[in-house]
Scaffold this motif. Structure first.
Motif, PDB file in Angstrom:
ATOM      1  N   THR A 194       0.137  32.630   5.012  1.00 21.61           N
ATOM      2  CA  THR A 194       0.773  33.161   3.806  1.00 21.61           C
ATOM      3  C   THR A 194       1.923  34.094   4.154  1.00 21.61           C
ATOM      4  OG1 THR A 194      -1.303  33.010   2.564  1.00 21.61           O
ATOM      5  CG2 THR A 194       0.376  34.496   1.700  1.00 21.61           C
ATOM      6  N   LEU A 195       1.727  34.964   5.155  1.00 24.67           N
ATOM      7  CA  LEU A 195       2.784  35.877   5.592  1.00 24.67           C
ATOM      8  C   LEU A 195       4.002  35.098   6.088  1.00 24.67           C
ATOM      9  CD1 LEU A 195       3.905  38.677   6.421  1.00 24.67           C
ATOM     10  CD2 LEU A 195       2.678  38.399   8.597  1.00 24.67           C
ATOM     11  N   ASN A 196       3.776  34.082   6.912  1.00 24.97           N
ATOM     12  CA  ASN A 196       4.893  33.305   7.453  1.00 24.97           C
ATOM     13  C   ASN A 196       5.661  32.592   6.352  1.00 24.97           C
ATOM     14  OD1 ASN A 196       4.214  34.127  10.005  1.00 24.97           O
ATOM     15  ND2 ASN A 196       3.245  32.217  10.603  1.00 24.97           N
ATOM     16  N   ASN A 197       4.943  32.011   5.396  1.00 19.01           N
ATOM     17  CA  ASN A 197       5.621  31.350   4.283  1.00 19.01           C
ATOM     18  C   ASN A 197       6.371  32.344   3.405  1.00 19.01           C
ATOM     19  OD1 ASN A 197       5.095  28.300   4.075  1.00 19.01           O
ATOM     20  ND2 ASN A 197       3.069  29.097   4.581  1.00 19.01           N
ATOM     21  N   MET A 198       5.807  33.541   3.268  1.00 21.31           N
ATOM     22  CA  MET A 198       6.468  34.588   2.497  1.00 21.31           C
ATOM     23  C   MET A 198       7.792  34.979   3.165  1.00 21.31           C
ATOM     24  SD  MET A 198       5.017  38.358   1.452  1.00 21.31           S
ATOM     25  CE  MET A 198       5.072  38.986   3.130  1.00 21.31           C
ATOM     26  N   LEU A 199       7.778  35.140   4.482  1.00 28.88           N
ATOM     27  CA  LEU A 199       8.999  35.484   5.202  1.00 28.88           C
ATOM     28  C   LEU A 199      10.025  34.355   5.119  1.00 28.88           C
ATOM     29  CD1 LEU A 199       7.484  37.148   8.405  1.00 28.88           C
ATOM     30  CD2 LEU A 199       8.476  38.290   6.424  1.00 28.88           C
ATOM     31  N   LEU A 200       9.557  33.121   5.258  1.00 27.33           N
ATOM     32  CA  LEU A 200      10.460  31.965   5.183  1.00 27.33           C
ATOM     33  C   LEU A 200      11.165  31.914   3.833  1.00 27.33           C
ATOM     34  CD1 LEU A 200      11.471  29.236   6.385  1.00 27.33           C
ATOM     35  CD2 LEU A 200       9.456  28.186   5.344  1.00 27.33           C
ATOM     36  N   ASN A 201      10.388  31.984   2.760  1.00 25.95           N
ATOM     37  CA  ASN A 201      10.972  31.909   1.422  1.00 25.95           C
ATOM     38  C   ASN A 201      11.833  33.129   1.103  1.00 25.95           C
ATOM     39  OD1 ASN A 201       9.884  29.374   0.581  1.00 25.95           O
ATOM     40  ND2 ASN A 201       7.897  30.344   0.332  1.00 25.95           N
ATOM     41  N   SER A 202      11.432  34.294   1.607  1.00 25.62           N
ATOM     42  CA  SER A 202      12.211  35.506   1.353  1.00 25.62           C
ATOM     43  C   SER A 202      13.596  35.408   1.970  1.00 25.62           C
ATOM     44  CB  SER A 202      11.488  36.740   1.916  1.00 25.62           C
ATOM     45  OG  SER A 202      10.237  36.927   1.299  1.00 25.62           O
ATOM     46  N   MET A 203      13.663  34.934   3.203  1.00 21.45           N
ATOM     47  CA  MET A 203      14.955  34.803   3.879  1.00 21.45           C
ATOM     48  C   MET A 203      15.838  33.777   3.172  1.00 21.45           C
ATOM     49  SD  MET A 203      14.866  37.006   6.330  1.00 21.45           S
ATOM     50  CE  MET A 203      13.877  37.976   5.187  1.00 21.45           C
ATOM     51  N   ILE A 204      15.253  32.669   2.767  1.00 17.64           N
ATOM     52  CA  ILE A 204      16.039  31.610   2.120  1.00 17.64           C
ATOM     53  C   ILE A 204      16.587  32.090   0.782  1.00 17.64           C
ATOM     54  CG2 ILE A 204      15.865  29.343   1.006  1.00 17.64           C
ATOM     55  CD1 ILE A 204      13.946  28.540   3.270  1.00 17.64           C
ATOM     56  N   PHE A 205      15.729  32.654  -0.042  1.00 14.60           N
ATOM     57  CA  PHE A 205      16.169  33.034  -1.381  1.00 14.60           C
ATOM     58  C   PHE A 205      17.003  34.307  -1.380  1.00 14.60           C
ATOM     59  CE2 PHE A 205      13.201  29.841  -2.545  1.00 14.60           C
ATOM     60  CZ  PHE A 205      13.655  29.371  -3.767  1.00 14.60           C
ATOM     61  N   ALA A 206      16.901  35.111  -0.331  1.00 12.89           N
ATOM     62  CA  ALA A 206      17.750  36.303  -0.255  1.00 12.89           C
ATOM     63  C   ALA A 206      19.145  35.973   0.257  1.00 12.89           C
ATOM     64  CB  ALA A 206      17.100  37.345   0.656  1.00 12.89           C
ATOM     65  N   PHE A 207      19.238  35.066   1.239  1.00 14.01           N
ATOM     66  CA  PHE A 207      20.502  34.915   1.951  1.00 14.01           C
ATOM     67  C   PHE A 207      21.268  33.630   1.670  1.00 14.01           C
ATOM     68  CE2 PHE A 207      18.109  37.896   4.791  1.00 14.01           C
ATOM     69  CZ  PHE A 207      18.867  39.008   4.444  1.00 14.01           C
ATOM     70  N   VAL A 208      20.656  32.639   1.004  1.00 16.44           N
ATOM     71  CA  VAL A 208      21.451  31.478   0.597  1.00 16.44           C
ATOM     72  C   VAL A 208      22.589  31.896  -0.344  1.00 16.44           C
ATOM     73  CG1 VAL A 208      21.424  29.342  -0.760  1.00 16.44           C
ATOM     74  CG2 VAL A 208      19.742  29.692   1.039  1.00 16.44           C
ATOM     75  N   PRO A 209      22.328  32.712  -1.394  1.00 11.83           N
ATOM     76  CA  PRO A 209      23.457  33.154  -2.230  1.00 11.83           C
ATOM     77  C   PRO A 209      24.490  33.961  -1.449  1.00 11.83           C
ATOM     78  CG  PRO A 209      21.370  33.503  -3.375  1.00 11.83           C
ATOM     79  CD  PRO A 209      21.037  33.149  -1.959  1.00 11.83           C
TER      80      PRO A 209
END
Length: 430
Positions: free
Chosen positions: A52-67
């Motif tokens: 869960t932690l790893n998926n949280m970090l993955l999604n956080s980075m994508i949704f924070a930095f794609v824009p």
């Protein structure tokens, strides 16, 4: 087929489908080797929160930095990527080190009712798994660049790599290393996927004569903060349920994790392709101040997803027992294990509805740079679950996941109301 959203969605569906088919094999191998014994609990309470932690970090980075990456072009984008990769390599390394050092105290919080005989195994398993966090988090930075360029293929098979390596390691090393074989395979899979996205992203970069990246460190660190809080709120919902389940007897935490496969697979097939392929398009429309056009695909997607997920959940609940027996009942997983997992799924299965709709709506709002409603809504399932579960105070398998299911549905309803109440104001601001 020529539309980038369609191509991206199909690529992600292929990756997610492959990953989750291998996920079923992984869980079947786990069930065959461990069943619903206490040693299965020791693996579930360590791997569940770390995954869960790893998926949280993955999604956080994508949704924070794609824009943020979308707003840059050419060498400016490359300069920003390198700055992000350097900074977060230290951040994720620190997280892994903290988990290794605090593993005994973390395990007492994550599994307060775990059989003491298996406590040290759970601690060691958590420490091995923590080494995957550096790879998952650092790789997420390169995933964000690939999403920005709409190159979905290298990122689509993240879960497939984890599951494939876990299966191979479990089958090859279980008789030698026991439950540690699962942790070794998972960690190796995370590093393999890091190598794939690192090569795919860096192979096309021109790193000569880069301009200075003028975005401040504080702004970079603040970007993923909202999504981290949001994802943490949702993850604590199931983490609390798993911790409470350890008090209900041996094998209950493992049964809950087997049920999570029945919830996670359809949710991943629905949420990840839709949300991740929509993200660059919504971010682009927002940057052009075309908010009305951005809301149109969100509304249609949520409506279609609601129809699919309600029908799928009803089907899964009705046919849960034969499905569990078909997939898992062999080896150490007995008929008694089938009855236990089927009972737990009755309460946890309906979480598929609220969880899927909450995730799709929340990720769309993050892409619109409207983070507060998702963050508020993410706190509701966990708070409701804690209140409901402790108030009910039942260890019956059918009721263990009910608080989680009702809380997620309530969270989606609150988010839906907030989003529609504020829509006119958001469009006026654009």
């Amino acid at each position: 087929m020529e539309h980038p959203l369609v191509r991206g969605g199909l690529t992600l569906i292929a990756g997610v489908l492959t990953g989750n088919l291998l996920g079923f094999v992984r869980v079947a191998v786990t069930a065959y080797l461990l069943g619903t014994h206490s040693r299965a609990d020791s693996l579930a309470v360590a791997m569940g929160p770390l995954d869960t932690l790893n998926n949280m970090l993955l999604n956080s980075m994508i949704f924070a930095f794609v824009p943020m990456l979308t707003a840059c072009e050419g060498q400016d984008r490359t300069a920003l990527l390198l700055k992000l990769s350097r900074l977060f390599a230290w951040v994720f390394g620190g997280i892994s080190a903290a988990v290794v050092l605090s593993a005994p105290w973390l395990m007492r919080a994550l599994a307060p009712g775990l059989d003491p005989q298996y406590f040290e195994k759970a601690v060691t398993t958590l420490r091995i798994l923590s080494l995957s966090t550096v790879a998952a988090g650092s790789g997420a930075i390169y995933c964000a660049l690939l999403y920005t360029d709409r190159r979905f293929a290298p990122t689509a098979f993240y879960q497939a790599a984890l599951n494939a390596f876990t299966i191979v390691a479990a089958l090859a090393l279980f008789h030698l290393m026991g439950v540690y074989a699962f942790a070794i395979g998972y960690t190796a899979g995370a590093w393999a996927q890091f190598g794939i996205v690192w090569y795919a992203a860096r192979s096309r970069l021109n790193t000569t004569n880069l301009p200075a990246c003028n975005i401040r460190w504080s702004e970079i660190l603040r970007k993923p903060a909202f999504f981290v809080v949001y994802a943490a709120g949702l993850s604590l919902n199931i983490t609390f349920t798993r911790a409470y389940a350890t008090h209900a007897g041996p094998g209950m935490a493992a049964a809950l994790d087997y049920c999570m496969r029945g919830v996670g697979v359809p949710m991943a097939l629905l949420v990840s392709p839709i949300a991740n392929s929509l993200l660059p398009e919504i971010a682009r429309l927002r940057s052009l101040c075309r908010m009305r056009e951005a809301f149109r695909p969100i509304d249609r997607t949520v409506a279609l997803a609601a129809l699919i997920v309600v029908a799928g959940c009803a089907f899964a609940v009705v046919f849960r027992r034969p499905a569990v027996a078909l997939f898992f009942q062999r080896g150490s997983f007995t008929a008694q294990s089938t009855a236990l997992v089927s009972a737990v799924f009755l309460g946890l299965g309906p979480s598929l509805v609220g969880w899927s709709l909450l995730e799709i709506t929340s990720r769309s709002l993050f892409a619109l740079d409207r983070p507060w409603p998702p963050v508020i809504a993410a706190m509701i399932p966990m708070l409701f679950n804690v209140f409901f579960t402790l108030r009910l105070h039942s260890f019956q398998p059918e009721l263990l996941g009910l608080g989680s299911s009702l809380g997620l549905l309530l969270g989606f309803v609150v988010l839906f109301v907030m989003a529609h109440f504020n829509r006119k104001e958001w469009m006026a601001q654009s």
